[in-house]
Scaffold this active site. Sequence first.
Site, PDB file in Angstrom:
ATOM      1  CB  CYS A 285      -1.302   3.964   8.975  1.00 27.71           C
ATOM      2  SG  CYS A 285      -1.828   2.680   7.866  1.00 27.71           S
TER       3      CYS A 285
ATOM      4  CB  CYS B 229      -2.281   7.215   5.889  1.00 30.63           C
ATOM      5  SG  CYS B 229      -1.398   7.436   4.375  1.00 30.63           S
TER       6      CYS B 229
ATOM      7  CB  CYS C 203       6.025   4.877   4.446  1.00 28.80           C
ATOM      8  SG  CYS C 203       6.910   6.149   4.261  1.00 28.80           S
TER       9      CYS C 203
ATOM     10  CB  CYS D 142      -0.820  -0.150   1.166  1.00 32.13           C
ATOM     11  SG  CYS D 142      -2.059   1.413   1.156  1.00 32.13           S
ATOM     12  CB  CYS D 143       3.657   2.350   1.998  1.00 32.67           C
ATOM     13  SG  CYS D 143       3.243   2.424   3.759  1.00 32.67           S
TER      14      CYS D 143
END
Length: 240
Positions: free
Chosen positions: A199, A196, A224, A112-113
């Site tokens: 997170c 984010c 990240c 995702c990162c």
Amino acid sequence: MDLNARFKGASAEQVLAFAAETFGNRLAFACSLGLEDVAVVDLLSRLPRAPRIFFLDTGRLNPETYDTLSALRRRYSLPIETYFPRHEAVEAYVNSHGPNAFYQTLELRKACCAIRKLEPLSRALTGADAWITGLRSDQAPTRTGLERFEIDNAHGGILKINPLADWSLEQTWAHVRQHEVPYNRLHDQGFPSIGCAPCTRAVGPGEDIRAGRWWWETPEHKECGLHAKDPSPKTPQETR
Ligand code: SF4
């Protein structure tokens, strides 16, 4: 690196002035809108010619972070470019794994990162010979020993400049307060480090300042990948 010896004891302002003079329009600042980064925006605003400033909008940020962006735009007459992730990559990830799959495994979190941060960062750094960050060495175990000048092998060997590497958190706050720099109001609500929304959580008294980032992971994984030493991991699309 010679530059670290040359600028030993120099101020963050002197480091930034050197960088701007040396690299001109081939210099960029990756502004996360965190406390350190708004301090850097303020320092850059004092230069005769500020470098490009860009911000990575992952699409999962807190409303307060967007308010910070707006406040900085109002306060300084510096353009701040926004980079978004590739929508095809976000769609493929969410359709395959779900919107909050980053909680499931470290691999899915890093994927995702990679989509929401690393790929846009690489795009934003295209054509740059040097970039600036707001990193400080005492922010996290992963940042211990951070120097002001580093070679960034993850982005083709360009120069990475960390003007606040030796600043303390107290020094950063002092600069922000003294110069009335707009900052993210989540910092006043127990969020020393803000990423984010899904997170990041607030930290309690005595907790490490990075404890609220990816709190379900162990400290050595709490990055990240934006500041990795090696080339970025491949995104799920690239590994197919
Ligand atoms: S911090 Fe969380 S939501 Fe943001 S890009 Fe990384 S895994 Fe995705």
